[in-house]
Structure formats: C-alpha cells, structure tokens
Design a protein around this motif. Structure first.
Motif, PDB file in Angstrom:
ATOM      1  N   VAL A 269       0.844  -1.210   0.000  1.00  0.00           N
ATOM      2  CA  VAL A 269       0.000   0.000   0.000  1.00  0.00           C
ATOM      3  C   VAL A 269       0.869   1.247   0.000  1.00  0.00           C
ATOM      4  O   VAL A 269       0.609   2.210  -0.731  1.00  0.00           O
ATOM      5  N   ASP A 270       1.918   1.238   0.812  1.00  0.00           N
ATOM      6  CA  ASP A 270       2.852   2.369   0.836  1.00  0.00           C
ATOM      7  C   ASP A 270       3.514   2.552  -0.529  1.00  0.00           C
ATOM      8  O   ASP A 270       3.658   3.679  -1.014  1.00  0.00           O
ATOM      9  N   LEU A 271       3.940   1.455  -1.135  1.00  0.00           N
ATOM     10  CA  LEU A 271       4.614   1.544  -2.433  1.00  0.00           C
ATOM     11  C   LEU A 271       3.697   2.141  -3.497  1.00  0.00           C
ATOM     12  O   LEU A 271       4.129   2.961  -4.320  1.00  0.00           O
ATOM     13  N   GLN A 272       2.432   1.758  -3.491  1.00  0.00           N
ATOM     14  CA  GLN A 272       1.482   2.312  -4.456  1.00  0.00           C
ATOM     15  C   GLN A 272       1.263   3.805  -4.220  1.00  0.00           C
ATOM     16  O   GLN A 272       1.225   4.600  -5.162  1.00  0.00           O
ATOM     17  N   ARG A 273       1.132   4.173  -2.958  1.00  0.00           N
ATOM     18  CA  ARG A 273       0.927   5.583  -2.614  1.00  0.00           C
ATOM     19  C   ARG A 273       2.134   6.424  -3.020  1.00  0.00           C
ATOM     20  O   ARG A 273       1.993   7.503  -3.605  1.00  0.00           O
ATOM     21  N   LEU A 274       3.315   5.920  -2.736  1.00  0.00           N
ATOM     22  CA  LEU A 274       4.536   6.658  -3.049  1.00  0.00           C
ATOM     23  C   LEU A 274       4.804   6.693  -4.551  1.00  0.00           C
ATOM     24  O   LEU A 274       5.359   7.668  -5.060  1.00  0.00           O
ATOM     25  N   SER A 275       4.391   5.660  -5.257  1.00  0.00           N
ATOM     26  CA  SER A 275       4.518   5.662  -6.715  1.00  0.00           C
ATOM     27  C   SER A 275       3.660   6.762  -7.324  1.00  0.00           C
ATOM     28  O   SER A 275       4.098   7.479  -8.228  1.00  0.00           O
ATOM     29  N   ARG A 276       2.449   6.918  -6.822  1.00  0.00           N
ATOM     30  CA  ARG A 276       1.567   7.989  -7.328  1.00  0.00           C
ATOM     31  C   ARG A 276       2.154   9.365  -7.013  1.00  0.00           C
ATOM     32  O   ARG A 276       2.132  10.269  -7.859  1.00  0.00           O
ATOM     33  N   TYR A 277       2.668   9.521  -5.803  1.00  0.00           N
ATOM     34  CA  TYR A 277       3.333  10.772  -5.429  1.00  0.00           C
ATOM     35  C   TYR A 277       4.446  11.095  -6.415  1.00  0.00           C
ATOM     36  O   TYR A 277       4.536  12.209  -6.955  1.00  0.00           O
TER      37      TYR A 277
ATOM     38  N   CYS B   6       1.241  15.720  -2.814  1.00  0.00           N
ATOM     39  CA  CYS B   6       1.337  15.929  -1.365  1.00  0.00           C
ATOM     40  C   CYS B   6       0.180  15.271  -0.618  1.00  0.00           C
ATOM     41  O   CYS B   6       0.346  14.817   0.528  1.00  0.00           O
ATOM     42  N   GLU B   7      -0.982  15.198  -1.253  1.00  0.00           N
ATOM     43  CA  GLU B   7      -2.134  14.543  -0.625  1.00  0.00           C
ATOM     44  C   GLU B   7      -1.874  13.064  -0.377  1.00  0.00           C
ATOM     45  O   GLU B   7      -2.429  12.473   0.557  1.00  0.00           O
ATOM     46  N   GLU B   8      -1.022  12.457  -1.199  1.00  0.00           N
ATOM     47  CA  GLU B   8      -0.684  11.046  -1.019  1.00  0.00           C
ATOM     48  C   GLU B   8       0.123  10.809   0.254  1.00  0.00           C
ATOM     49  O   GLU B   8       0.240   9.672   0.719  1.00  0.00           O
ATOM     50  N   LEU B   9       0.682  11.869   0.826  1.00  0.00           N
ATOM     51  CA  LEU B   9       1.584  11.735   1.966  1.00  0.00           C
ATOM     52  C   LEU B   9       0.937  12.093   3.302  1.00  0.00           C
ATOM     53  O   LEU B   9       1.612  12.086   4.335  1.00  0.00           O
TER      54      LEU B   9
ATOM     55  N   SER C 105      -0.932  10.633   5.398  1.00  0.00           N
ATOM     56  CA  SER C 105      -0.940   9.658   6.494  1.00  0.00           C
ATOM     57  C   SER C 105       0.415   9.538   7.198  1.00  0.00           C
ATOM     58  O   SER C 105       0.498   8.950   8.278  1.00  0.00           O
ATOM     59  N   TYR C 106       1.473  10.100   6.622  1.00  0.00           N
ATOM     60  CA  TYR C 106       2.809   9.978   7.217  1.00  0.00           C
ATOM     61  C   TYR C 106       3.123  11.083   8.223  1.00  0.00           C
ATOM     62  O   TYR C 106       4.167  11.039   8.874  1.00  0.00           O
ATOM     63  N   GLY C 107       2.250  12.082   8.316  1.00  0.00           N
ATOM     64  CA  GLY C 107       2.473  13.152   9.268  1.00  0.00           C
ATOM     65  C   GLY C 107       3.737  13.947   8.970  1.00  0.00           C
ATOM     66  O   GLY C 107       4.141  14.087   7.815  1.00  0.00           O
ATOM     67  N   GLU C 108       4.408  14.402  10.015  1.00  0.00           N
ATOM     68  CA  GLU C 108       5.569  15.260   9.808  1.00  0.00           C
ATOM     69  C   GLU C 108       6.775  14.506   9.270  1.00  0.00           C
ATOM     70  O   GLU C 108       7.722  15.125   8.777  1.00  0.00           O
ATOM     71  N   LYS C 109       6.741  13.169   9.287  1.00  0.00           N
ATOM     72  CA  LYS C 109       7.821  12.403   8.668  1.00  0.00           C
ATOM     73  C   LYS C 109       7.892  12.644   7.162  1.00  0.00           C
ATOM     74  O   LYS C 109       8.923  12.409   6.536  1.00  0.00           O
ATOM     75  N   ALA C 110       6.789  13.136   6.600  1.00  0.00           N
ATOM     76  CA  ALA C 110       6.742  13.400   5.156  1.00  0.00           C
ATOM     77  C   ALA C 110       7.248  14.793   4.798  1.00  0.00           C
ATOM     78  O   ALA C 110       7.273  15.151   3.616  1.00  0.00           O
ATOM     79  N   ASN C 111       7.661  15.577   5.771  1.00  0.00           N
ATOM     80  CA  ASN C 111       8.100  16.953   5.492  1.00  0.00           C
ATOM     81  C   ASN C 111       9.126  17.056   4.360  1.00  0.00           C
ATOM     82  O   ASN C 111       8.996  17.903   3.476  1.00  0.00           O
ATOM     83  N   PRO C 112      10.179  16.213   4.356  1.00  0.00           N
ATOM     84  CA  PRO C 112      11.149  16.331   3.260  1.00  0.00           C
ATOM     85  C   PRO C 112      10.530  16.091   1.880  1.00  0.00           C
ATOM     86  O   PRO C 112      10.826  16.830   0.930  1.00  0.00           O
TER      87      PRO C 112
ATOM     88  N   VAL D 292      10.315  18.871  -1.037  1.00  0.00           N
ATOM     89  CA  VAL D 292      10.883  18.688  -2.372  1.00  0.00           C
ATOM     90  C   VAL D 292       9.817  18.887  -3.440  1.00  0.00           C
ATOM     91  O   VAL D 292      10.073  19.506  -4.482  1.00  0.00           O
ATOM     92  N   ALA D 293       8.620  18.383  -3.201  1.00  0.00           N
ATOM     93  CA  ALA D 293       7.534  18.549  -4.168  1.00  0.00           C
ATOM     94  C   ALA D 293       7.257  20.022  -4.431  1.00  0.00           C
ATOM     95  O   ALA D 293       7.127  20.454  -5.587  1.00  0.00           O
ATOM     96  N   ASN D 294       7.168  20.810  -3.392  1.00  0.00           N
ATOM     97  CA  ASN D 294       6.899  22.233  -3.555  1.00  0.00           C
ATOM     98  C   ASN D 294       8.087  22.986  -4.151  1.00  0.00           C
ATOM     99  O   ASN D 294       7.920  23.951  -4.880  1.00  0.00           O
TER     100      ASN D 294
END
Length: 308
Positions: A215-223, A283-286, A288-295, A299-301
């Motif tokens: 599930v994580d891999l699919q979410r991160l692939s879309r990101y 960014c919406e794909e991230l 569920s990761y909370g502040e761990k997704a900050n990097p 980078v996306a922005n």
C-alpha cells in the motif's frame, strides 16, 4: 503545502526548513559520490565518468531516495548506495542526451558537456560505464538489507531506465521532433517515461529498501509520478523564461529543436497551474505519514518554485 519561504510549521514547536535539509543531504550525497568512483587505469574513462558525475546539480534524485527510505522506517546507511547509483544513472542520461545525435548541447550544469571535453566516443563510453556500474554498486555496496529487497530495487530500476521507461520516452521524443500534431497523450507518454519513471524509481527504491508495505509503495509511486510530470512541466517553462546562466545549459533548446512542450500546448500560465495541481495531488498522497513526510512535501513544492 510548504510555505514560500521553505518553512513548514507543523505546530507551535516544530518547524521544517527545506533549504537546510537539502543542503545537508546534498553534502552527504556529494561526499558519497566522490568516494564511489576512484581513478584507476585506464584513467581517461574514470576521469570522464567523474567529470559529469561530480559536476554539481541539485541531487534531488538521491535525496528523494534517502528521504523516502527514512520516512518508511529505513536509514541513510542502507539507502546511500542506491542513492549514488541513481545519480550515476541520471548522469548517464544527461551525457547521452547532450550528444550531437540527441539534443546536441554544449553546456550542462554550467560546464562544457562531456563530449565537448572528452569527445563523443569517450562520452558514450562514460555514459555506458556509469549505467552498468550503478547496478554493480547497488549489489556490492548495499549492507544490512535483505537480498530479495536489493534484487527488487535492481529490477525496478532496470525497468525504469530501459525501453519500458527512460529509453522508451526518449525514442518517442526523438520521433516527435518537428511535428506539429503531437497530442497531449503522446507528450504525457514521453515525459511519464523519460522524466517521471526515474523519479518514481528513486522514491520507490527507497521504500523497498525500508521494506515498505505494498500500500505504501502504491501511494509513493503515485506521489512520484505526479512530481515527475510537474518537474518536466516546470523544465519546459524554464526553457522559455530562464537564461543560460540560470539553467546552466543552453536556453530555448526546445523551440530551436521544434519540440512540442507543455507551454506550446497549454501556454505558460495554464502550464504553471497544471504543475501546481500535480504537486498538490502528490502531497495529498503523503498525508498519512504526518511530519515524517516533510522532506518529500518540501521537495515537491520546491519543484514548482525552482528557477533552474
């Protein structure tokens, strides 16, 4: 969304400064890359490989790999060989892309392109050597990661770079030059394969190394696919609006080569809006990761805010 000043406030006590993060991670990548290819006999090929590999750049691809690995429970040590390999492969693509038979450019990252320094023959071989060494480097240098995960990374990366990915996108790109009837679907195919596939591999490889769930891999692939397409749209915009000094390579190459680009279909303003929408969806794909997704959010922005 990350604020324009690269500072994202999670709450009153927590801040994330993207500029500091990128500077620290870039330095880490530079140090690892410097050590990755020593100069031995025959010196010329190793010097040519190092010339382009160590020529600077944003190092976003290895940084994405490291950030994703850390976010999904891994660490820098297990991901740094793959991060270096990703930059080797990216550098190969730049060396070959700049050749007279391809985009025919004289400058890259503010320096003469590889073939202008070493000749076309050596440049081709330097790219070939970087590509093959990248896979060797992952296999030989990755430590404390289960062998099946290393194999999955190599398989995923091989697909992203070959005819099903980068090479396939490049072929369609070459076939489309000078044509006025290139559709948006064809343009999307080109850049989903030529640009986004490698960026997607950077993100997914980091997650595979950390043993992320399907599930994580699919979410991160879309990101990653979203930021990859946004990256290309911004590249197309900058080819029109930025100077050679800002880009570190020749500006206006797409128009000169009669390439269909996103601005040529949508216009500059609509292209900017499309890129921003892709970043928002990424960014919406991230969430569920909370502040761990900050990097990764940072980078996306950064992709839509960059000037080169």
């Amino acid at each position: 969304m990350v604020a324009a000043d690269n500072l994202r406030r999670i709450d009153s006590k927590t801040e994330f400064d993207l500029s500091i993060y990128l500077k620290q991670r870039k330095q880490l990548c530079e140090e690892a890359l410097e050590k990755s290819i020593p100069v031995v006999y025959p010196e010329k090929i190793y010097e040519a490989m190092r010339y382009s590999l160590l020529a600077g750049g944003k190092r976003l691809r290895p940084i994405l790999c490291l950030a994703t690995c850390e976010m999904t429970g891994g660490n820098i040590e297990m991901a740094i060989p793959t991060a270096c390999a990703l930059e080797m492969i990216h550098t190969m693509s730049l060396i070959h892309d700049d050749l007279p038979a391809m985009d025919n450019d004289d400058y890259r990252r503010g320096k003469l392109t590889n073939h202008k320094v070493y000749g076309e023959d050596v440049a081709i071989l330097a790219g070939d050597a970087l590509l093959t060494y990248a896979f060797e480097y992952i296999a030989s240098q990755t430590k404390n990661v289960a062998a099946d995960r290393v194999l999955r990374v190599i398989t995923h990366l091989g697909r992203a770079v070959g005819a099903a990915g980068l090479v396939g996108g490049q072929i369609v790109d070459l076939e489309s030059e000078g044509k006025s009837d290139v559709s948006i679907d064809t343009l999307n195919f080109i850049h989903n394969h030529k640009t986004a596939a490698l960026l997607e591999a950077c993100v997914v490889s980091g997650a595979i190394l950390a043993d992320a769930s399907p599930v994580d891999l699919q979410r991160l692939s879309r990101y990653a696919k979203n930021i990859g397409l946004a990256f290309q749209i911004v590249d197309d915009i900058l080819d029109i609006t930025a100077t050679q000094e800002e880009l570190g390579k020749t500006a206006g190459k797409d128009i000169a080569a009669q390439k269909v680009t996103y601005p040529s279909i949508w216009g500059l303003e609509e292209s900017r809006l499309k890129a921003q929408k892709l970043i928002q969806e990424a960014c919406e794909e991230l969430e569920s990761y909370g502040e761990k997704a900050n990097p990764l959010i940072g980078v996306a922005n950064y992709i839509t805010a960059r000037k080169h």
